[in-house]
Structure formats: structure tokens, C-alpha cells
Scaffold this motif. Structure first.
Motif, PDB file in Angstrom:
ATOM      1  N   GLU A   1       9.468  -6.014   6.560  1.00 63.13           N
ATOM      2  CA  GLU A   1       8.433  -7.036   6.447  1.00 63.13           C
ATOM      3  C   GLU A   1       7.437  -6.552   5.404  1.00 63.13           C
ATOM      4  O   GLU A   1       7.033  -5.384   5.415  1.00 63.13           O
ATOM      5  CB  GLU A   1       7.708  -7.254   7.782  1.00 63.13           C
ATOM      6  CG  GLU A   1       6.553  -8.250   7.653  1.00 63.13           C
ATOM      7  CD  GLU A   1       5.855  -8.566   8.984  1.00 63.13           C
ATOM      8  OE1 GLU A   1       6.190  -7.955  10.014  1.00 63.13           O
ATOM      9  OE2 GLU A   1       4.958  -9.426   8.965  1.00 63.13           O
TER      10      GLU A   1
ATOM     11  N   ASN B   1       5.047 -13.008   4.808  1.00 67.90           N
ATOM     12  CA  ASN B   1       4.179 -13.865   5.624  1.00 67.90           C
ATOM     13  C   ASN B   1       3.581 -14.975   4.769  1.00 67.90           C
ATOM     14  O   ASN B   1       3.036 -14.716   3.691  1.00 67.90           O
ATOM     15  CB  ASN B   1       3.026 -13.043   6.214  1.00 67.90           C
ATOM     16  CG  ASN B   1       3.527 -12.031   7.224  1.00 67.90           C
ATOM     17  OD1 ASN B   1       3.800 -12.376   8.362  1.00 67.90           O
ATOM     18  ND2 ASN B   1       3.666 -10.782   6.780  1.00 67.90           N
TER      19      ASN B   1
ATOM     20  N   GLU C   1       7.960 -15.865   7.040  1.00 66.53           N
ATOM     21  CA  GLU C   1       7.400 -15.710   8.385  1.00 66.53           C
ATOM     22  C   GLU C   1       6.203 -16.609   8.541  1.00 66.53           C
ATOM     23  O   GLU C   1       5.287 -16.586   7.716  1.00 66.53           O
ATOM     24  CB  GLU C   1       6.945 -14.258   8.592  1.00 66.53           C
ATOM     25  CG  GLU C   1       8.003 -13.421   9.225  1.00 66.53           C
ATOM     26  CD  GLU C   1       7.513 -12.054   9.659  1.00 66.53           C
ATOM     27  OE1 GLU C   1       6.316 -11.878   9.959  1.00 66.53           O
ATOM     28  OE2 GLU C   1       8.359 -11.148   9.669  1.00 66.53           O
TER      29      GLU C   1
ATOM     30  N   ASP D   1       6.716 -15.971  13.869  1.00 63.16           N
ATOM     31  CA  ASP D   1       6.007 -14.708  14.100  1.00 63.16           C
ATOM     32  C   ASP D   1       5.232 -14.751  15.422  1.00 63.16           C
ATOM     33  O   ASP D   1       4.880 -15.830  15.898  1.00 63.16           O
ATOM     34  CB  ASP D   1       5.005 -14.516  12.945  1.00 63.16           C
ATOM     35  CG  ASP D   1       4.666 -13.060  12.729  1.00 63.16           C
ATOM     36  OD1 ASP D   1       5.130 -12.218  13.507  1.00 63.16           O
ATOM     37  OD2 ASP D   1       3.933 -12.773  11.755  1.00 63.16           O
TER      38      ASP D   1
ATOM     39  N   LYS E   1      10.366 -13.684  16.294  1.00 67.41           N
ATOM     40  CA  LYS E   1       9.817 -12.330  16.407  1.00 67.41           C
ATOM     41  C   LYS E   1       8.989 -12.238  17.676  1.00 67.41           C
ATOM     42  O   LYS E   1       8.000 -12.958  17.829  1.00 67.41           O
ATOM     43  CB  LYS E   1       8.940 -12.002  15.188  1.00 67.41           C
ATOM     44  CG  LYS E   1       9.739 -11.964  13.894  1.00 67.41           C
ATOM     45  CD  LYS E   1       8.875 -11.483  12.733  1.00 67.41           C
ATOM     46  CE  LYS E   1       8.624  -9.995  12.792  1.00 67.41           C
ATOM     47  NZ  LYS E   1       7.888  -9.509  11.607  1.00 67.41           N
TER      48      LYS E   1
HETATM   49 CA    CA Z   1       4.386 -11.172  10.249  1.00 72.72          CA
END
Ligand code: CA
Ligand code: C2E
Ligand code: CA
Length: 615
Positions: free
Chosen positions: A397, A455, A487, A517, A538
Motif C-alpha cells: 500500500e 488511497n 483504495e 478500506d 480490507k
Molecule cells: Ca488505505
């Protein structure tokens, strides 16, 4: 009634004296003395009652009353105890102390009613009474005795107070030194005291109702007006103002009913209340104002940011906000107007975004962030993501970091909310995306085949040309979108589902994948999984944290993983794995991927490259 009682006392006195006259035992002087005594008592009673009913200020009225009573009995203290049998607590509500005596009103708050049980029994049985010394029968050997002994009380006069026939407290005198045989006076005052207490409570209730919004239990517009008037007379040294307006409340009320709208109002108010109930007002149907007096600018900014963050994180609270801080005895009303204007501007952009998917930017902040991006103040770290069963690195990530003045690393929690608020988050997100693509281009040349999660703030995704923008970046660095996971947090559910699905379909068509997320965090809401398809879910760190110690958490975790499987989520990744035990449990539950300090912290790119080589 009291006067009747007093008269009957005096009558009784007369009768007594006739009897004794008959027996020739009581002299005329004695009769006169007793009579004058009774008259004095009546005078004191009238005086006491007068001080209760003539004074407008209730606190002063009770103080004055107690002083008169205390002086009549030459006591150390005269006081009123209130007892609440619901909360089972009693407290010293009013107190007068003789000049040489220390007060202890503050000390005797929240006394358990049980401590007074001996007295309560006696009140019920005999009404008022006098304790000439602390005998076992009257005070027991417990806490009550300790309290009395600690404060040096040796004798007491007590009389119960009844409001609507319920015992509501008592009136008491510590160490009365004269007139101790005159319990009648003490008793005679109780119904007046109780009556005034009842009135006072009613007035307080009325006051509360007039100044409180009964739905959210925070101060209402009346209180707001009064406080503004106060500030007009007494300008504060500094003031921070936050203006908050719920987006689309009317629409929500119309579509889902008022109960739903009410719930949102209460949720927003509950979050605001954390700043202290007295600083928060509901000033209109969907508007709230926060006034923080005497606060420093930096402190105000951080209060504002954390408030903003909390409201944003809660899917029920979609609000527009404005904030202003000023010092030097500013005019509070014009500061509120400024905050309101700012809020209004944010609301305009909110509606524009809703309608066109466009993004407006506030000029100053945008320039600042772009300049910082250009001067390498931002860097991208990578946190490896691992196949739990095999321990193989499958990707990472990308997480942004900012470098401080001395190159110290500043965590994104400190600047992301601000960037989102100022409408500049897209610059950051796209910077990270560009950086990731640049790194990936090099990795591909070295046959490093990884999938990187980036993200994206919902604000960035609302941009009308977002698909073109990210495709352009991919092409420039020769990156196939299949290598990128986007994400998003659940806050995207604030965007319209149709718009989102269209956007997801569009991007998916080009090969991008999506990860949800922070699933299972404080505010998560299952319904998002109902409406949208995610390739990866996640699981939030908070779910992982409790795995080892909490059986229930294990069961929740197992079931979430099973549910994801059933609804055909392709991958489940647990975040924030810190220990081997956590990893082993997750492996047993067939959680496919993991990420967390147990494997590696987020690390700079070179370190990440070495990490991948090692694994
Ligand atoms: Ca994240
Ligand atoms: P997130 O997306 O949930 O990222 C995971 C966060 O958990 C990261 O914090 C990471 O350092 C931390 N973390 C990972 N493993 C562990 C662990 O085992 N223990 C603990 N205690 N923490 C762990 P970080 O890097 O501070 O990021 C915070 C948040 O900032 C991110 O949460 C994400 O919401 C946001 N963020 C970071 N980079 C970007 C970005 O480029 N764009 C946007 N829009 N948001 C970003
Ligand atoms: Ca997360």
C-alpha cells in the motif's frame, strides 16, 4: 396551617398555665416568659418565611433563611440536604455557617443516600428530632459517624422535607446551643422550605426547557441570543467560531421521514457536545454554532480539524462547515457571519460536486500544497502486503508522508483532513499515484511484479475528469491498470450510488481494481457491500487488535471472512497485524492477505525494494 399550629401551641400554653394555676405551681412571670417565648418563635418563623418568599434570587433566599434559623438556635451550621432516591445520592444544597465554622458544602456532594438510612427511618417514624450526642442508635458506626466526627459535630437538630408527599431532603442544624427544645420552629419552616424548593426546581426546569433544544439536549437559539448579548457587552480576548450545517437535511426528512432526520441531528449534536455542552448551540433546523472563547489559534485549528475528521468519518453526518478565529476583542457576531459565509461557500461547492462531479478549490491553500509537492516535501512510503499462508509479498500500500522543517516525518493524519477540507486532496492523491507509477515502471524493468494499492479520497473521485487523468498517468509510465488497486473508505457512500457505480464500472473496464478500506471500523456500514462490488475488502485494525483476547472478536472475524467469500469478494486482507498470534489466527480463518507491523512498517522505496528481494 402553620399559624394554626402555632396558635394551638399558644392555646395549649394557656390551657397549661390555667392547669398549673389551679395547682398554684407556675408563677405569672413564668407564664409571661413562655408566652413571650412563643411570640419570639412566631416572629422568627415569620422572619424566616419572609426571607424565603421576599427574595427573588433563590440562592440568596435560602442562604438568608438558613442564617436566620442558624442564629436563632445559635448553631454552627444550618443546611438543607437534598436527597434523590432515584440516583440514590444526597447532597448539601445550601449551607450557612457561623463565622468561626468552616463550610463543607463542596465536600459533601454525591453522598450515598444509604449513609443516611438511620435518619431516614427516624424521619419516617417520628418526623423531626434532636440528637444531643452521637449515640450508636442515631448515627451508627459507619460513614455517617465518621463524617460527623471529622467535622467535630456533637449534636444535631433535623427535620424532613417533603415535596408532594415524597421525602426530598431534610433541614438540619449542627451543634445548636440554645432553643434546642424548640423543634416546633424547625418543623414549622419545613413546609415553606419544601414549597420554595419545589418552585425553584420548576423554575430551573422551565429555564432548562427555554434554553435547551429538547431533541439534541444542547443550548438552543434563546441561549445563543443571550450569550451573544453577553459577548456584545464583554468582548472576549479571542474567539474561535465553527458554523455547521447538515447537507440536504430537508431532502433526507422528505425521503426517509423525520425520525431519520432527527437521528442525524442527534448524532451531529453528540459529536459537537464533546467540545463541552455550553459552547455548542443549535441555532436553526439544521444549523449548529460552536463558540470557543479564549482559545489559542493553533489549538482552535486542531479542535476544528479533529471535529471535521470525526464528522467526516461518520457516514450519517454529511455537513458543511466554516471556521474563523480572531483575537483582540473581536466582534463575535461579525465573526459568526464570516464562519457562516465560509460554510455557505463549502455548501455551494458540495452541491456543485453533487450535480456535476466538479471540484472547487480555495485559492490560498491550493497554491501552498502544490508548491510543497514541487519541492519534494512529500514522499511515498510502501507497506508490504503479504500472502498470509505462504509469507510471499504480493504488493504494497502506498502511504504518503510529509517531511517537516528538519526532515522529520509527519504522518498523513496531520494533513490529510486539512487537504480534504481545503479541496486540495486531489493534488496529493494524484502526486502519490504518479509517484507510484514512476516507481512501478522501474520495478517492471527489473521483473518485480507487484500490485500497488493507492488511497483515493472520495473528494478526488468526485472530479469529473478523474478517469482520464489517471489513465493519462498510467500511459505515461507504461503501467497496466491491472497492477493498481484503488483504495476507498466507506465515506464514498456519501456520493450517489449511481454515480459511483458508473465510475467503478468505467475504471474497472480499463482494468483497475477496488479495495474497500477500514472495513469493520467504528462507523462501517454493511450496506455499501450491498450496493457496490469490491475486489478486496480490507479488515480494519480494530478487528485484528482484539482477536487474541476476545472470543467474540474471533467469531466476528470468522464470520466476516466467510461473508466476504459468500458475496464473492475476491480477496480479504487484514490490516494492522502486529503479532505472530494474530497472524496465526487469521491464517486459521483462511484470511488470504495481511498487512501490518508484524511484516513491516511503511518504509521508503529503496528499503521496500530490498524487502521484496529478501522475501
Ligand atoms: Ca488505505
Ligand atoms: P489507512 O489507509 O487505513 O492506512 C493504514 C494505516 O495504518 C497507515 O497509517 C499505516 O502506517 C498504519 N498501520 C499499518 N500497519 C499497522 C500496524 O500493524 N499497527 C499500527 N498501529 N498501524 C499500522 P498512516 O500511513 O499514518 O496513514 C493514515 C491514513 O492516512 C491512511 O489510513 C489513509 O486513510 C490516509 N492516507 C495515507 N496516504 C494517503 C494518500 O495518498 N491519499 C489519501 N487520500 N489518504 C492517504
Ligand atoms: Ca485502512
Amino acid at each position: 396551617m402553620i399559624f394554626e399550629e402555632m396558635n394551638s401551641c399558644v392555646e395549649g400554653q394557656k390551657k397549661d398555665s390555667y392547669d398549673t394555676d389551679n395547682n398554684s405551681l407556675m408563677s405569672q412571670e413564668e407564664q409571661m416568659r413562655r408566652l413571650s417565648d412563643k411570640l419570639t418563635m412566631e416572629e422568627v418563623l415569620l422572619d424566616c418565611i419572609g426571607s424565603l418568599s421576599m427574595e427573588d434570587d433563590y440562592d440568596k433566599a435560602f442562604d438568608r433563611f438558613l442564617e436566620k434559623l442558624g442564629k436563632y438556635y445559635r448553631a454552627d451550621r444550618a443546611y438543607i440536604y437534598k436527597m434523590d432516591f432515584d440516583s440514590k445520592l444526597a447532597h448539601n444544597a445550601y449551607e450557612w455557617c457561623a463565622p468561626h465554622v468552616r463550610d463543607r458544602k463542596k465536600k459533601l456532594k454525591n453522598l450515598p443516600v444509604d449513609v443516611l438510612s438511620k435518619w431516614i427511618e427516624k424521619f419516617e417514624r417520628d418526623g423531626e428530632f434532636y440528637i444531643s450526642s452521637l449515640t450508636e442508635e442515631m448515627v451508627g458506626n459507619g460513614e455517617l459517624r465518621e463524617i460527623l466526627e471529622r467535622q467535630g459535630t456533637e449534636s444535631l437538630m433535623l427535620a424532613p422535607l417533603y415535596i408532594d408527599k415524597e421525602m426530598a431532603g431534610f433541614l438540619a442544624l449542627d451543634d445548636p446551643s440554645i432553643n434546642t427544645d424548640r423543634l416546633t420552629l424547625l418543623q414549622a419552616t419545613t413546609s415553606f422550605v419544601a414549597e420554595e424548593m419545589k418552585k425553584y426546581e420548576l423554575i430551573q426546569e422551565l429555564e432548562y426547557v427555554c434554553h435547551t433544544d429538547l431533541l439534541t439536549r444542547i443550548p438552543n437559539r434563546n441561549q445563543y441570543r443571550e450569550d451573544l448579548h453577553y459577548y456584545e457587552m464583554n468582548p472576549p480576548e479571542s474567539i474561535g467560531v465553527i458554523y455547521i450545517d447538515i447537507n440536504g437535511l430537508k431532502l433526507l426528512n422528505d425521503s426517509f421521514g423525520h425520525k431519520y432526520g432527527d437521528r442525524i441531528l442527534v448524532t451531529v449534536a453528540d459529536i459537537l457536545k464533546q467540545l463541552g455542552r455550553n459552547h455548542v448551540y443549535r441555532v436553526g433546523g439544521d444549523e449548529f454554532v460552536v463558540l470557543l472563547e479564549g482559545i489559542a489559534k493553533t489549538q482552535f485549528n486542531s479542535v476544528f480539524l479533529s471535529l471535521k475528521k470525526e464528522l467526516d468519518a461518520n457516514p450519517d453526518c454529511d455537513v458543511s462547515m466554516g471556521s474563523v478565529w480572531a483575537e483582540g476583542e473581536p466582534d463575535v457576531i461579525s465573526q459568526i457571519t464570516k464562519a457562516d459565509e465560509q460554510m455557505y461557500a463549502e455548501k455551494q461547492s458540495y452541491y456543485k460536486n453533487m450535480l456535476r462531479g466538479g471540484q472547487t478549490v480555495r485559492a490560498g491553500a491550493s497554491g501552498e500544497v502544490v508548491r510543497e509537492l514541487d519541492t519534494d516535501r512529500f514522499v511515498v512510503f510502501y507497506q508490504p502486503q503479504v500472502d498470509i499462508k505462504t509469507g510471499r509479498v504480493i504488493g504494497a500500500e502506498a502511504l504518503i508522508r510529509k517531511l517537516g522543517e528538519n526532515d522529520e516525518i509527519i504522518s498523513p493524519d496531520n494533513f490529510i483532513p486539512y487537504c480534504e477540507m481545503e479541496g486540495v486532496i486531489r493534488h496529493l492523491d494524484l502526486f502519490v499515484f504518479r509517484t507510484v507509477c514512476r516507481h512501478m515502471e522501474l520495478w517492471q524493468k527489473n521483473n518485480m511484479d507487484l500490485k500497488i494499492a493507492v488511497n483515493f479520497s472520495r473528494v478526488t473521485l468526485m472530479e469529473s475528469d478523474i478517469v482520464d487523468t489517471i489513465l493519462r498517468i498510467c500511459r505515461r509510465y507504461h503501467i497496466a491498470p491491472e497492477h493498481i488497486a484503488i483504495e476507498v473508505t466507506e465515506s464514498i457512500s456519501k456520493m450517489s450510488v449511481d454515480h459511483l457505480n458508473q465510475l467503478f464500472d468505467d475504471l474497472r473496464g480499463h482494468g483497475f481494481t477496488f479495495a474497500l478500506d477500514d472495513f469493520g471500523s467504528k462507523y462501517s456500514n454493511l450496506s455499501i457491500l450491498n450496493h457496490m462490488d469490491f475486489d478486496t475488502v480490507k479488515l480494519d485494525k480494530t478487528l485484528v487488535d482484539q482477536l487474541v483476547d476476545n472470543r467474540k472478536s474471533r467469531s466476528i472475524m470468522k464470520n466476516i471472512i466467510r461473508m466476504c467469500d459468500e458475496i464473492q469478494v475476491k480477496h480479504v486482507l487484514a490490516e494492522g497485524i502486529e503479532t505472530k498470534e494474530q497472524m496465526e489466527l487469521l491464517r486459521d480463518y483462511a484470511c488470504e492477505y495481511g498487512q501490518g507491523y508484524f511484516y513491516s512498517r511503511p518504509i521508503p522505496v529503496e528499503e521496500f525494494e530490498r524487502f521484496v528481494e529478501r522475501n
